[in-house]
Design an enzyme around this catalytic site. Structure first.
Site, PDB file in Angstrom:
ATOM      1  N   LYS A  11     -14.699 -17.426   4.535  1.00 58.41           N
ATOM      2  CA  LYS A  11     -15.173 -18.146   5.598  1.00 58.41           C
ATOM      3  C   LYS A  11     -14.962 -19.664   5.588  1.00 58.41           C
ATOM      4  O   LYS A  11     -14.908 -20.424   4.335  1.00 58.41           O
ATOM      5  CB  LYS A  11     -16.917 -18.122   5.419  1.00 58.41           C
ATOM      6  CG  LYS A  11     -17.619 -19.130   6.423  1.00 58.41           C
ATOM      7  CD  LYS A  11     -18.952 -19.661   5.653  1.00 58.41           C
ATOM      8  CE  LYS A  11     -18.810 -20.384   4.041  1.00 58.41           C
ATOM      9  NZ  LYS A  11     -18.310 -21.624   4.517  1.00 58.41           N
ATOM     10  N   GLY A 104     -19.098 -15.729  -2.365  1.00 61.32           N
ATOM     11  CA  GLY A 104     -20.092 -14.849  -2.656  1.00 61.32           C
ATOM     12  C   GLY A 104     -21.092 -14.439  -1.563  1.00 61.32           C
ATOM     13  O   GLY A 104     -21.649 -13.131  -1.772  1.00 61.32           O
ATOM     14  N   SER A 105     -21.156 -15.302  -0.476  1.00 63.42           N
ATOM     15  CA  SER A 105     -21.700 -14.611   0.684  1.00 63.42           C
ATOM     16  C   SER A 105     -21.141 -13.672   1.410  1.00 63.42           C
ATOM     17  O   SER A 105     -21.867 -12.754   1.920  1.00 63.42           O
ATOM     18  CB  SER A 105     -21.846 -16.091   1.534  1.00 63.42           C
ATOM     19  OG  SER A 105     -22.642 -17.154   0.877  1.00 63.42           O
ATOM     20  N   ASP A 138     -25.152 -19.012   3.823  1.00 60.34           N
ATOM     21  CA  ASP A 138     -24.035 -18.650   4.458  1.00 60.34           C
ATOM     22  C   ASP A 138     -23.809 -17.177   4.567  1.00 60.34           C
ATOM     23  O   ASP A 138     -22.975 -16.573   5.364  1.00 60.34           O
ATOM     24  CB  ASP A 138     -22.752 -18.915   3.699  1.00 60.34           C
ATOM     25  CG  ASP A 138     -22.354 -20.492   3.638  1.00 60.34           C
ATOM     26  OD1 ASP A 138     -22.779 -21.036   4.887  1.00 60.34           O
ATOM     27  OD2 ASP A 138     -21.654 -21.026   2.832  1.00 60.34           O
TER      28      ASP A 138
END
Length: 290
Positions: A11, A104-105, A138
């Site tokens: 992202k 991680g998101s 996120d």
């Protein structure tokens, strides 16, 4: 593994403006988020119990227990639908950790998608987005998975204006940054968000011009906490074809914007050769005009 692969792309916040703070301390954001054609990958296959194996270049130090956001996502989804949490999950960790690119998101979002398919759930977007918001600010945009305007604390999403085809070079100096620490280091009043363009940018150069009029309000505090960011931005700016360099998210990963794949790949290769301890990757912006 024989099961379907669920990508967890990086992202990238092309801009990230902190426009206020709620009474509970959460910051209000205005951000243009895109996803790059590089990232982690997750697989899920049937099993009698729930487990997670982590592999890949950035697997070291990633917990494979209840502290991992992937397993938290699995338990949250199971609880929401009233099923036992079962499945063998394998995460290929290709993105650096605590790097400002939502690794991680994105992994948690991929886990929700993978397990909804594995468990044959008819889970609607509203349920998944709600679970995502409970996991982290996120995660909803990573579930959305395409260029988006992000507001609120991350839960208010709308389609981004049409974006032209463009390439990114992502560079991380090998230093992790705590998102909470960066927000705490931010000083000064909140400025209003910038205006959206009247027309969609027609090419990468026009996109760079648009982004130059916006900002990442976390870049200054992150640079104070991590001076290596200055070196990364300098290295990107020195590469031929770099139209704009900026930090993504809360750092320390920075991106350079390029018009062509050749320019981006040459820039990433040059930076990797000059700074072998850094992570550098060239990738297209996903979901742009063909």
């Amino acid at each position: 593994m024989t099961s379907d692969a669920y990508p967890a792309p990086a992202k990238v916040n092309l801009w990230l403006e902190v426009v206020g703070r709620r009474a509970d301390g959460y910051h209000l954001l205005d951000s243009l988020v895109v996803f790059a054609g590089v990232g982690d990958c997750l697989w899920a296959e049937p099993a009698g119990t729930l487990s997670l194996a982590v592999q890949g270049p950035f697997a070291e130090g990633i917990p494979a227990d209840g502290g991992n956001l992937v397993l938290r996502a699995a338990h949250l989804l199971a609880e929401a639908v009233g099923l036992p949490a079962r499945g063998r999950l394998v995460l290929d960790k290709r993105l650096p950790v605590a790097a400002g690119v939502g690794g991680g998101s994105a992994d948690a979002a991929a886990a929700l998608r993978a397990l909804a398919a594995l468990w044959r759930l008819e889970a609607g977007e509203e349920l998944l987005l709600g679970l995502g918001a409970a996991l982290g600010a996120d995660v909803p945009v990573c579930l959305y998975g395409r260029p988006a305007l992000m507001g609120g604390i991350g839960e208010v999403l709308s389609p981004a204006p049409a974006l032209p085809e463009a390439w990114l070079v992502l560079v991380n100096p090998g230093v992790g940054l705590s998102t909470a620490a960066v927000f705490q280091a931010r000083t000064g009043a909140f400025a209003p968000a910038g205006a959206l363009p009247a027309a969609a940018p027609r090419d990468a150069e026009a996109l760079a011009d648009l982004l130059a009029g916006r900002r990442n309000d976390l870049e200054a505090p992150a640079r104070r906490l991590c001076p290596e960011i200055d070196a990364v931005l300098g290295a990107l700016a020195a590469t031929p074809g770099c139209l704009l360099g900026r930090m993504s998210g809360s750092g320390a990963t920075c991106f350079g914007l390029y018009a062509t794949a050749a320019e981006a790949r040459e820039a990433a290769a040059a930076i990797a050769a000059d700074r072998p301890a850094w992570w550098a990757a060239a990738a297209p912006i996903l979901g742009t005009a063909e």
